[in-house]
Design a protein around this motif. Structure first.
Motif, PDB file in Angstrom:
ATOM      1  N   ALA A 189     -24.897  77.434 -22.655  1.00  0.00           N
ATOM      2  CA  ALA A 189     -25.865  78.222 -23.418  1.00  0.00           C
ATOM      3  C   ALA A 189     -27.194  77.484 -23.526  1.00  0.00           C
ATOM      4  N   ALA A 197     -28.943  77.514 -20.137  1.00  0.00           N
ATOM      5  CA  ALA A 197     -29.511  78.832 -19.837  1.00  0.00           C
ATOM      6  C   ALA A 197     -30.813  79.040 -20.604  1.00  0.00           C
ATOM      7  N   PHE A 221     -27.855  84.458 -24.624  1.00  0.00           N
ATOM      8  CA  PHE A 221     -26.623  84.003 -23.983  1.00  0.00           C
ATOM      9  C   PHE A 221     -25.487  84.607 -24.788  1.00  0.00           C
TER      10      PHE A 221
END
Length: 129
Positions: free
Chosen positions: A90, A93, A101
């Motif tokens: 997460a 990202a 996410f």
């Protein structure tokens, strides 16, 4: 929503269909892709409003797609969905530029909220912050 096109990248057909069934009533046309390669081809083909990508894809990682989008389409909001999520994924990202996410299985309300956020980011030109 006028001409709202979303790139939906997931190797599971049932997930792509679920997302499409959820977004169609919102006026979103979903363009499905199973792989990074298909996603990159669709990105070149037409303007998109936002992208939702799975983390694990047959030919790579959704994180690669997030990085690609940030480099080549910096105003295109992108969110990551995954059944294999962890805090590290997460954070990675989000660092790469994803605005959200979400872990599978996801609530349909969460998906709708994600789309609302994506469209607001796109309209404001604030994607990539």
């Amino acid at each position: 929503m006028d001409d709202c096109n979303a790139l939906i990248v997931d190797d599971e057909a049932d997930i792509r269909e679920l997302i499409e069934m959820t977004l169609s009533p919102l006026g979103v046309t979903c363009l499905p892709a199973e792989t990074l390669g298909e996603a990159r081809a669709l990105l070149k083909r037409q303007p998109l409003s936002f992208c939702i990508t799975d983390l694990r894809l047959p030919d790579g990682s959704g994180l690669e797609l997030v990085a690609h989008i940030q480099k080549h389409y910096p105003n295109l909001p992108v969110a990551v969905i995954t059944a294999h999520g962890n805090v590290e994924s997460a954070v990675e990202a989000l660092k790469l530029g994803a605005f959200d996410f979400v872990s599978k299985p996801f609530e349909l309300a969460a998906l709708r909220n994600m789309v609302t956020t994506a469209l607001r980011l796109n309209r404001n030109g604030a994607a990539g912050i």
